[in-house]
Design a protein around this motif. Structure first.
Motif, PDB file in Angstrom:
ATOM      1  N   GLU A 323       0.819  -1.221   0.000  1.00  0.00           N
ATOM      2  CA  GLU A 323       0.000   0.000   0.000  1.00  0.00           C
ATOM      3  C   GLU A 323       0.849   1.265   0.000  1.00  0.00           C
ATOM      4  OE1 GLU A 323      -2.988  -0.850   3.124  1.00  0.00           O
ATOM      5  OE2 GLU A 323      -4.339  -1.345   1.470  1.00  0.00           O
ATOM      6  N   ILE A 324       2.157   1.098  -0.263  1.00  0.00           N
ATOM      7  CA  ILE A 324       3.036   2.265  -0.404  1.00  0.00           C
ATOM      8  C   ILE A 324       2.998   2.707  -1.862  1.00  0.00           C
ATOM      9  CG2 ILE A 324       5.405   3.123  -0.212  1.00  0.00           C
ATOM     10  CD1 ILE A 324       5.961   0.783   1.725  1.00  0.00           C
ATOM     11  N   HIS A 325       2.832   4.004  -2.083  1.00  0.00           N
ATOM     12  CA  HIS A 325       2.785   4.505  -3.461  1.00  0.00           C
ATOM     13  C   HIS A 325       3.735   5.695  -3.608  1.00  0.00           C
ATOM     14  CE1 HIS A 325       1.265   5.883  -7.317  1.00  0.00           C
ATOM     15  NE2 HIS A 325       1.134   7.092  -6.793  1.00  0.00           N
ATOM     16  N   TRP A 326       4.644   5.601  -4.564  1.00  0.00           N
ATOM     17  CA  TRP A 326       5.556   6.714  -4.851  1.00  0.00           C
ATOM     18  C   TRP A 326       5.102   7.431  -6.118  1.00  0.00           C
ATOM     19  CZ3 TRP A 326       9.245   8.332  -1.525  1.00  0.00           C
ATOM     20  CH2 TRP A 326       9.598   7.464  -0.487  1.00  0.00           C
ATOM     21  N   VAL A 327       4.738   8.706  -5.975  1.00  0.00           N
ATOM     22  CA  VAL A 327       4.466   9.529  -7.151  1.00  0.00           C
ATOM     23  C   VAL A 327       5.805   9.718  -7.880  1.00  0.00           C
ATOM     24  CG1 VAL A 327       3.678  11.792  -7.977  1.00  0.00           C
ATOM     25  CG2 VAL A 327       2.552  10.734  -6.003  1.00  0.00           C
ATOM     26  N   ARG A 328       6.833   9.981  -7.071  1.00  0.00           N
ATOM     27  CA  ARG A 328       8.195  10.095  -7.609  1.00  0.00           C
ATOM     28  C   ARG A 328       8.890   8.749  -7.444  1.00  0.00           C
ATOM     29  NH1 ARG A 328      10.927  14.990  -7.788  1.00  0.00           N
ATOM     30  NH2 ARG A 328      12.678  13.672  -8.395  1.00  0.00           N
ATOM     31  N   GLU A 329       8.732   7.910  -8.483  1.00  0.00           N
ATOM     32  CA  GLU A 329       9.286   6.555  -8.399  1.00  0.00           C
ATOM     33  C   GLU A 329      10.802   6.567  -8.231  1.00  0.00           C
ATOM     34  OE1 GLU A 329       7.802   5.089 -12.089  1.00  0.00           O
ATOM     35  OE2 GLU A 329       5.718   5.194 -11.424  1.00  0.00           O
ATOM     36  N   ASP A 330      11.449   7.632  -8.732  1.00  0.00           N
ATOM     37  CA  ASP A 330      12.911   7.720  -8.641  1.00  0.00           C
ATOM     38  C   ASP A 330      13.404   7.960  -7.211  1.00  0.00           C
ATOM     39  OD1 ASP A 330      11.556  10.274  -9.196  1.00  0.00           O
ATOM     40  OD2 ASP A 330      13.554  11.163  -9.066  1.00  0.00           O
ATOM     41  N   LEU A 331      12.478   8.282  -6.305  1.00  0.00           N
ATOM     42  CA  LEU A 331      12.869   8.536  -4.910  1.00  0.00           C
ATOM     43  C   LEU A 331      12.534   7.362  -3.986  1.00  0.00           C
ATOM     44  CD1 LEU A 331      11.693  12.263  -4.545  1.00  0.00           C
ATOM     45  CD2 LEU A 331      13.994  11.426  -5.046  1.00  0.00           C
ATOM     46  N   LYS A 358      12.000   2.698   5.980  1.00  0.00           N
ATOM     47  CA  LYS A 358      11.582   1.599   5.101  1.00  0.00           C
ATOM     48  C   LYS A 358      12.133   0.260   5.598  1.00  0.00           C
ATOM     49  CE  LYS A 358       9.839  -0.216   1.321  1.00  0.00           C
ATOM     50  NZ  LYS A 358       9.951  -1.597   1.816  1.00  0.00           N
ATOM     51  N   PHE A 359      11.248  -0.742   5.677  1.00  0.00           N
ATOM     52  CA  PHE A 359      11.649  -2.105   6.041  1.00  0.00           C
ATOM     53  C   PHE A 359      11.097  -3.066   4.993  1.00  0.00           C
ATOM     54  CE2 PHE A 359      11.599   0.262  10.033  1.00  0.00           C
ATOM     55  CZ  PHE A 359      12.886  -0.001  10.492  1.00  0.00           C
ATOM     56  N   ASP A 360      11.475  -4.329   5.079  1.00  0.00           N
ATOM     57  CA  ASP A 360      11.050  -5.284   4.051  1.00  0.00           C
ATOM     58  C   ASP A 360       9.535  -5.480   4.001  1.00  0.00           C
ATOM     59  OD1 ASP A 360      10.957  -6.475   6.488  1.00  0.00           O
ATOM     60  OD2 ASP A 360      11.898  -8.360   5.897  1.00  0.00           O
ATOM     61  N   ASN A 361       8.838  -5.307   5.142  1.00  0.00           N
ATOM     62  CA  ASN A 361       7.393  -5.568   5.173  1.00  0.00           C
ATOM     63  C   ASN A 361       6.542  -4.314   4.998  1.00  0.00           C
ATOM     64  OD1 ASN A 361       8.195  -4.528   7.641  1.00  0.00           O
ATOM     65  ND2 ASN A 361       6.605  -5.618   8.788  1.00  0.00           N
ATOM     66  N   GLY A 362       7.198  -3.166   4.850  1.00  0.00           N
ATOM     67  CA  GLY A 362       6.432  -1.929   4.706  1.00  0.00           C
ATOM     68  C   GLY A 362       7.224  -0.732   5.183  1.00  0.00           C
ATOM     69  N   MET A 363       6.505   0.299   5.626  1.00  0.00           N
ATOM     70  CA  MET A 363       7.177   1.537   6.008  1.00  0.00           C
ATOM     71  C   MET A 363       6.516   2.178   7.224  1.00  0.00           C
ATOM     72  SD  MET A 363       8.241   4.570   3.446  1.00  0.00           S
ATOM     73  CE  MET A 363       6.661   5.320   3.214  1.00  0.00           C
ATOM     74  N   TYR A 364       7.353   2.657   8.145  1.00  0.00           N
ATOM     75  CA  TYR A 364       6.851   3.435   9.271  1.00  0.00           C
ATOM     76  C   TYR A 364       7.046   4.917   8.987  1.00  0.00           C
ATOM     77  CZ  TYR A 364       6.545  -0.786  12.119  1.00  0.00           C
ATOM     78  OH  TYR A 364       6.199  -2.027  12.619  1.00  0.00           O
ATOM     79  N   ILE A 365       6.093   5.720   9.430  1.00  0.00           N
ATOM     80  CA  ILE A 365       6.296   7.171   9.455  1.00  0.00           C
ATOM     81  C   ILE A 365       6.323   7.557  10.922  1.00  0.00           C
ATOM     82  CG2 ILE A 365       5.422   9.439   8.785  1.00  0.00           C
ATOM     83  CD1 ILE A 365       3.920   8.223   6.504  1.00  0.00           C
ATOM     84  N   SER A 366       7.461   8.101  11.385  1.00  0.00           N
ATOM     85  CA  SER A 366       7.509   8.570  12.770  1.00  0.00           C
ATOM     86  C   SER A 366       7.483  10.092  12.761  1.00  0.00           C
ATOM     87  CB  SER A 366       8.760   8.057  13.481  1.00  0.00           C
ATOM     88  OG  SER A 366       9.912   8.614  12.900  1.00  0.00           O
ATOM     89  N   PHE A 367       6.644  10.651  13.612  1.00  0.00           N
ATOM     90  CA  PHE A 367       6.439  12.099  13.644  1.00  0.00           C
ATOM     91  C   PHE A 367       7.228  12.735  14.769  1.00  0.00           C
ATOM     92  CE2 PHE A 367       2.724  10.382  11.512  1.00  0.00           C
ATOM     93  CZ  PHE A 367       2.542  11.270  10.455  1.00  0.00           C
ATOM     94  N   SER A 391       2.615   8.477  -1.030  1.00  0.00           N
ATOM     95  CA  SER A 391       1.500   8.321  -0.089  1.00  0.00           C
ATOM     96  C   SER A 391       1.275   6.844   0.195  1.00  0.00           C
ATOM     97  CB  SER A 391       0.215   8.924  -0.681  1.00  0.00           C
ATOM     98  OG  SER A 391      -0.220   8.156  -1.792  1.00  0.00           O
ATOM     99  N   GLY A 392       0.416   6.569   1.165  1.00  0.00           N
ATOM    100  CA  GLY A 392       0.099   5.181   1.464  1.00  0.00           C
ATOM    101  C   GLY A 392      -1.084   5.100   2.403  1.00  0.00           C
ATOM    102  N   VAL A 393      -1.680   3.917   2.452  1.00  0.00           N
ATOM    103  CA  VAL A 393      -2.853   3.706   3.308  1.00  0.00           C
ATOM    104  C   VAL A 393      -2.380   3.358   4.713  1.00  0.00           C
ATOM    105  CG1 VAL A 393      -4.978   2.383   3.603  1.00  0.00           C
ATOM    106  CG2 VAL A 393      -4.106   2.818   1.305  1.00  0.00           C
ATOM    107  N   ILE A 394      -2.896   4.083   5.698  1.00  0.00           N
ATOM    108  CA  ILE A 394      -2.528   3.822   7.094  1.00  0.00           C
ATOM    109  C   ILE A 394      -3.103   2.477   7.510  1.00  0.00           C
ATOM    110  CG2 ILE A 394      -2.784   4.644   9.478  1.00  0.00           C
ATOM    111  CD1 ILE A 394      -3.134   7.497   8.236  1.00  0.00           C
TER     112      ILE A 394
END
Length: 395
Positions: A323-331, A358-367, A391-394
């Motif tokens: 559910e991770i989506h990169w608008v900027r695929e190069d990043l 970023k980890f193998d099973n997904g991504m954390y966003i820490s604020f 962007s991505g689905v929480i």
């Protein structure tokens, strides 16, 4: 002359978008999307799409451009409405507007436009697009609208490079008052028209009634958990890795009835969302009650008093790999990489300092600061400056 199909919605923004494209020398075609037939659940008595399609037609006539209506209600029901029912049933809070842009406007609608020989599709979104070169390859940037009050880049956070390459956002450099001024000067019928409210294309909906078409009401209990509950006072454990700490910070508290007291009844946990204050119909508390958790398995709602209740806040969230989506695929980040960004977890929320892990099973966003009402199913979007890069689905 390049041909552009404008999604004329019957509102002032898309009307002015069409006018500006004509001024820039494009060959413009107006297309109105009819996506909804069921008037039973809309709040306004008048039929919104009829009035809107009529206004869109009058704008097209005034501008002297070809106009037609396309009926996408079948695809809309399948891709948006069914998805909403499904998400609510799972106890998540969907964002149909984000999905509507990805699945309807810039997919189904875009394909129809291209079949009419269009080079581009244009909408009345307050956002901008730029094109740069990265390693000899064309890369499209999705940028915030110039009007900070109206920036709608968040709603387009799921678009792909392919979709962006064919998209135009003619009013992105303007403010809302400027758009209205142009419409008034051109004597467009939509100049003074109020902004549409509610669901993309459906209008204002009574959500419980709308959801009741599919999700049956079932009575359950509302608990109130005190701000001094033991669960909020527990010591933070020692962590052996960053991943372990992030998982801890992103985890929902597992509430149970013993933690609180019964304060009322509800008609179905799946109608409610984290952070919600209205519609609980529980009185007699010193401060208003906010929903801090819902449990669709046990059909239970947990609430806390006041907007600073500790149950509302979390420092991190998780997005599953698929559910991770990169608008900027190069990043795109790979396993073990981090990135400092500005992020938001809902439309209109001011951007927050955050780090992607970023980890193998997904991504954390820490604020940097704990966030209130992080709702599963909503979209988190992240930015570099005024560029939305992913962007991505929480989850």
């Amino acid at each position: 002359m390049k041909r552009v199909v404008v999604g004329l919605s019957g509102g002032v923004d898309s009307s002015v978008a069409a006018y500006l494209l004509m001024e820039q020398g494009y060959e413009v075609i107006g297309l109105f999307m009819k996506n909804w037939h069921d008037e039973a659940v809309t709040i306004s008595n008048e039929c919104p799409w009829l009035e809107d399609s009529n206004d869109a037609l009058l704008v097209a006539e005034k501008l002297g451009i070809p106009f037609q209506t396309v009926d996408l209600s079948e695809q809309y029901k399948e891709r948006i409405v069914d998805y909403m029912f499904n998400e609510y049933e799972r106890g998540r809070t969907p964002n149909p507007d984000v999905l509507c842009n990805r699945e309807i406007k810039f997919d189904v609608f875009m394909k129809i436009a291209l079949s009419l020989g269009a080079d581009y599709v244009a909408t009345g979104h307050y956002c901008r697009k730029d094109t740069i070169e990265v390693n000899g390859k064309e890369v499209h940037q999705l940028l915030a609208g110039a009007d900070g009050n109206k920036d709608q880049s968040y709603f387009l956070c799921q678009l792909s490079q392919e979709q962006l390459s064919k998209a135009l956002f003619p009013i992105g450099e303007l403010t809302k008052p400027e758009v209205r001024e142009i419409a008034a000067k051109m004597e467009l019928i939509t100049a003074e028209k109020k902004d549409s409210q509610g669901l993309c294309f459906i209008g204002k909906v009574r959500l419980p009634e709308f959801l009741q078409q599919q999700l049956q009401p079932k009575e359950g209990v509302i608990f109130e958990v005190g701000a001094d509950a033991q669960t909020y006072a527990e010591a933070t454990p020692q962590f052996t890795s960053v991943k372990e700490q992030l998982a801890y910070e992103a985890k929902n508290i597992a509430y149970n009835p013993q933690m609180g007291k019964v304060v009322g009844k509800h008609q179905g946990a799946h109608y409610y969302t984290i952070g919600q204050r209205k519609g609980l119909n529980v009185g007699g508390t010193k401060e208003p009650l906010f929903i801090i958790a819902t449990d669709v398995e046990t059909n239970t709602i947990y609430t806390g008093q006041g907007q600073n209740h500790p149950g509302l806040f979390r420092k991190a969230l998780f997005i599953q790999e698929n559910e991770i989506h990169w608008v900027r695929e190069d990043l795109t980040l790979t396993d073990g990489q981090t990135m400092d960004v500005m992020a938001r977890i809902r439309y209109r929320q001011p951007l927050q300092k955050a780090t992607l892990h970023k980890f193998d099973n997904g991504m954390y966003i820490s604020f940097q600061d704990a966030q209130s009402a992080i709702a599963e199913g909503q979209f988190a979007a992240w930015y570099h400056g005024d560029e939305l890069i992913g962007s991505g689905v929480i989850s």
